[in-house]
Structures are given as C-alpha cells and as structure tokens.
Design a protein around this motif. Structure first.
Motif, PDB file in Angstrom:
ATOM      1  N   LYS A  85       0.830  -1.213   0.000  1.00  0.00           N
ATOM      2  CA  LYS A  85       0.000   0.000   0.000  1.00  0.00           C
ATOM      3  C   LYS A  85       0.865   1.264   0.000  1.00  0.00           C
ATOM      4  O   LYS A  85       0.551   2.239  -0.675  1.00  0.00           O
ATOM      5  CB  LYS A  85      -0.926  -0.007   1.215  1.00  0.00           C
ATOM      6  N   ARG A  86       1.950   1.251   0.754  1.00  0.00           N
ATOM      7  CA  ARG A  86       2.801   2.431   0.881  1.00  0.00           C
ATOM      8  C   ARG A  86       4.068   2.355   0.039  1.00  0.00           C
ATOM      9  O   ARG A  86       4.865   3.288   0.016  1.00  0.00           O
ATOM     10  CB  ARG A  86       3.149   2.646   2.349  1.00  0.00           C
ATOM     11  N   ASP A  87       4.267   1.220  -0.633  1.00  0.00           N
ATOM     12  CA  ASP A  87       5.437   0.962  -1.475  1.00  0.00           C
ATOM     13  C   ASP A  87       6.743   1.186  -0.711  1.00  0.00           C
ATOM     14  O   ASP A  87       7.627   1.924  -1.140  1.00  0.00           O
ATOM     15  CB  ASP A  87       5.400   1.813  -2.749  1.00  0.00           C
ATOM     16  N   VAL A  88       6.831   0.539   0.468  1.00  0.00           N
ATOM     17  CA  VAL A  88       8.045   0.602   1.282  1.00  0.00           C
ATOM     18  C   VAL A  88       8.458  -0.805   1.697  1.00  0.00           C
ATOM     19  O   VAL A  88       7.641  -1.724   1.768  1.00  0.00           O
ATOM     20  CB  VAL A  88       7.868   1.475   2.550  1.00  0.00           C
ATOM     21  N   ILE A  89       9.747  -0.946   1.947  1.00  0.00           N
ATOM     22  CA  ILE A  89      10.291  -2.189   2.488  1.00  0.00           C
ATOM     23  C   ILE A  89      10.535  -1.947   3.974  1.00  0.00           C
ATOM     24  O   ILE A  89      11.144  -0.939   4.351  1.00  0.00           O
ATOM     25  CB  ILE A  89      11.606  -2.571   1.787  1.00  0.00           C
ATOM     26  N   VAL A  90      10.030  -2.848   4.805  1.00  0.00           N
ATOM     27  CA  VAL A  90      10.141  -2.724   6.255  1.00  0.00           C
ATOM     28  C   VAL A  90      11.130  -3.774   6.751  1.00  0.00           C
ATOM     29  O   VAL A  90      11.026  -4.948   6.401  1.00  0.00           O
ATOM     30  CB  VAL A  90       8.771  -2.957   6.941  1.00  0.00           C
ATOM     31  N   TYR A  91      12.083  -3.333   7.564  1.00  0.00           N
ATOM     32  CA  TYR A  91      13.057  -4.239   8.175  1.00  0.00           C
ATOM     33  C   TYR A  91      12.888  -4.179   9.689  1.00  0.00           C
ATOM     34  O   TYR A  91      12.715  -3.100  10.257  1.00  0.00           O
ATOM     35  CB  TYR A  91      14.489  -3.832   7.818  1.00  0.00           C
ATOM     36  N   MET A  92      12.921  -5.346  10.334  1.00  0.00           N
ATOM     37  CA  MET A  92      12.801  -5.414  11.787  1.00  0.00           C
ATOM     38  C   MET A  92      13.937  -6.258  12.346  1.00  0.00           C
ATOM     39  O   MET A  92      14.217  -7.350  11.836  1.00  0.00           O
ATOM     40  CB  MET A  92      11.466  -6.044  12.203  1.00  0.00           C
TER      41      MET A  92
ATOM     42  N   LYS B  78      12.150  -7.067  22.650  1.00  0.00           N
ATOM     43  CA  LYS B  78      12.873  -5.874  22.209  1.00  0.00           C
ATOM     44  C   LYS B  78      13.087  -5.956  20.705  1.00  0.00           C
ATOM     45  O   LYS B  78      13.533  -6.974  20.188  1.00  0.00           O
ATOM     46  CB  LYS B  78      14.224  -5.775  22.914  1.00  0.00           C
ATOM     47  N   ASN B  79      12.759  -4.864  20.013  1.00  0.00           N
ATOM     48  CA  ASN B  79      12.901  -4.860  18.558  1.00  0.00           C
ATOM     49  C   ASN B  79      13.033  -3.435  18.073  1.00  0.00           C
ATOM     50  O   ASN B  79      12.821  -2.485  18.818  1.00  0.00           O
ATOM     51  CB  ASN B  79      11.714  -5.561  17.898  1.00  0.00           C
ATOM     52  N   SER B  80      13.370  -3.291  16.822  1.00  0.00           N
ATOM     53  CA  SER B  80      13.465  -1.992  16.177  1.00  0.00           C
ATOM     54  C   SER B  80      13.098  -2.168  14.713  1.00  0.00           C
ATOM     55  O   SER B  80      13.392  -3.213  14.123  1.00  0.00           O
ATOM     56  CB  SER B  80      14.905  -1.460  16.305  1.00  0.00           C
ATOM     57  N   VAL B  81      12.422  -1.175  14.140  1.00  0.00           N
ATOM     58  CA  VAL B  81      12.040  -1.237  12.730  1.00  0.00           C
ATOM     59  C   VAL B  81      12.525  -0.001  11.980  1.00  0.00           C
ATOM     60  O   VAL B  81      12.754   1.054  12.571  1.00  0.00           O
ATOM     61  CB  VAL B  81      10.511  -1.390  12.525  1.00  0.00           C
ATOM     62  N   THR B  82      12.664  -0.164  10.689  1.00  0.00           N
ATOM     63  CA  THR B  82      13.009   0.924   9.791  1.00  0.00           C
ATOM     64  C   THR B  82      12.348   0.647   8.444  1.00  0.00           C
ATOM     65  O   THR B  82      12.002  -0.514   8.156  1.00  0.00           O
ATOM     66  CB  THR B  82      14.535   1.061   9.624  1.00  0.00           C
ATOM     67  N   VAL B  83      12.136   1.675   7.648  1.00  0.00           N
ATOM     68  CA  VAL B  83      11.535   1.491   6.330  1.00  0.00           C
ATOM     69  C   VAL B  83      12.363   2.189   5.256  1.00  0.00           C
ATOM     70  O   VAL B  83      13.040   3.174   5.539  1.00  0.00           O
ATOM     71  CB  VAL B  83      10.078   1.999   6.255  1.00  0.00           C
ATOM     72  N   VAL B  84      12.284   1.655   4.043  1.00  0.00           N
ATOM     73  CA  VAL B  84      12.945   2.244   2.883  1.00  0.00           C
ATOM     74  C   VAL B  84      11.888   2.415   1.805  1.00  0.00           C
ATOM     75  O   VAL B  84      11.225   1.455   1.415  1.00  0.00           O
ATOM     76  CB  VAL B  84      14.095   1.350   2.365  1.00  0.00           C
ATOM     77  N   LYS B  85      11.719   3.646   1.342  1.00  0.00           N
ATOM     78  CA  LYS B  85      10.758   3.935   0.258  1.00  0.00           C
ATOM     79  C   LYS B  85      11.335   3.396  -1.045  1.00  0.00           C
ATOM     80  O   LYS B  85      12.489   3.621  -1.374  1.00  0.00           O
ATOM     81  CB  LYS B  85      10.543   5.448   0.159  1.00  0.00           C
ATOM     82  N   VAL B  86      10.517   2.656  -1.811  1.00  0.00           N
ATOM     83  CA  VAL B  86      10.989   2.036  -3.042  1.00  0.00           C
ATOM     84  C   VAL B  86      11.141   3.071  -4.146  1.00  0.00           C
ATOM     85  O   VAL B  86      12.159   3.124  -4.829  1.00  0.00           O
ATOM     86  CB  VAL B  86      10.054   0.884  -3.484  1.00  0.00           C
ATOM     87  N   LYS B  87      10.167   3.896  -4.394  1.00  0.00           N
ATOM     88  CA  LYS B  87      10.233   4.908  -5.476  1.00  0.00           C
ATOM     89  C   LYS B  87      10.413   6.275  -4.913  1.00  0.00           C
ATOM     90  O   LYS B  87       9.958   6.650  -3.918  1.00  0.00           O
ATOM     91  CB  LYS B  87       8.971   4.858  -6.340  1.00  0.00           C
TER      92      LYS B  87
END
Length: 148
Positions: A120-127, A139-148
């Motif tokens: 939906k948001r065209d992002v890759i999510v890493y956890m 305990k965790n952490s997330v980050t996202v990378v926009k594809v376009k």
C-alpha cells in the motif's frame, strides 16, 4: 549428499562489515563491553544497505565467545542505489524472510533481521529482534525504505 542437503536447507548467511565500536563498560584485563555498528546489504534487493547497532558483551567470557550478548539493537536501512523489488517479495510471499542473522551467544541465542513489503505504501520494512531456542525477547526496532 548430506552436505548438499544442508546447503539447500540452511540459507547462506549474509556477511556484515563492522563500521565501528564504542566502549560502554571497562574491563581491566579483557575486552570491554561495547556497542558495535555493522552494515550489510539486503541479499535480495540490491540498492538497500542496513546499519545495525547492537550491544556486545566483553570480559573474559566475551573474549572467548561464551558470553551472551544483550538483546538491545537498533536498525536503520537506506537506499544506496536503484531499488527493484522482485515479484516474489512484492506479492508478499516472502514477508518475514530472514535477511540477516548473527549469533549472540555460544549456541542458543541470535539476532535476526527480517523483511516485509508494504504494498500500500510501497516501502520495504526491516525489523531486528533477538530470539532464543526457548524464549526470545520482545525488544525490537524497525526501519523502512521507500521504493520509489
């Protein structure tokens, strides 16, 4: 034959590059406790590099590899080139795929990074999170990378 099967069943581990470390606890005659910053590239999505900071236990046990590292970690992934998300990731079939794993104790504990694709948001999510054979850590952490 057994070696061949192990190669198929056990995914190749992604290697990381140590960027730097910072000492957190001084030990007189052994390695200090520290925080290490490592970088690794997503093996399936060229153009994405992830930076992982994690606590590492020192002392004599840490030096010889029998200490258990804390579950504290943080992650940030960035675009480092053109991103082309393969169809098997884009369609969600590879959601939760392990893209990085690092042993954080002698046998039973590891730190892992998994990937999700948010269509939906065209992002890759890493956890990043830590697990054990019996009980992991929330305990965790997330980050996202926009594809376009």
């Amino acid at each position: 034959m057994l070696a061949f099967l192990v190669c198929i069943v056990v995914p190749a581990s992604v290697s990381s590059e140590t960027i730097g470390t910072v000492d957190t606890v001084f030990h007189m005659f052994s390695r200090d406790d520290d925080i290490v910053v490592e970088a690794f590239d997503d093996p399936a999505i060229p153009g994405v590099t992830c930076y992982l900071s994690r606590a590492r236990k020192g002392g004599v046990k840490g030096m010889i590899g029998v200490a258990e590292d804390p579950s504290d970690a943080s992650i940030e992934c960035v675009r480092t080139g053109d991103i082309n998300v393969p169809e098997n990731i884009r369609n969600g079939k590879m959601n939760g795929e392990k893209v990085f794993k690092k042993g954080t104790s002698l046998v039973f504990k590891s730190m892992q990074v998994v990937r999700f694709y948010d269509k939906k948001r065209d992002v890759i999510v890493y956890m990043v999170y830590s697990d054990r054979m019996v009980e992991g850590s929330p305990k965790n952490s997330v980050t996202v990378v926009k594809v376009k």
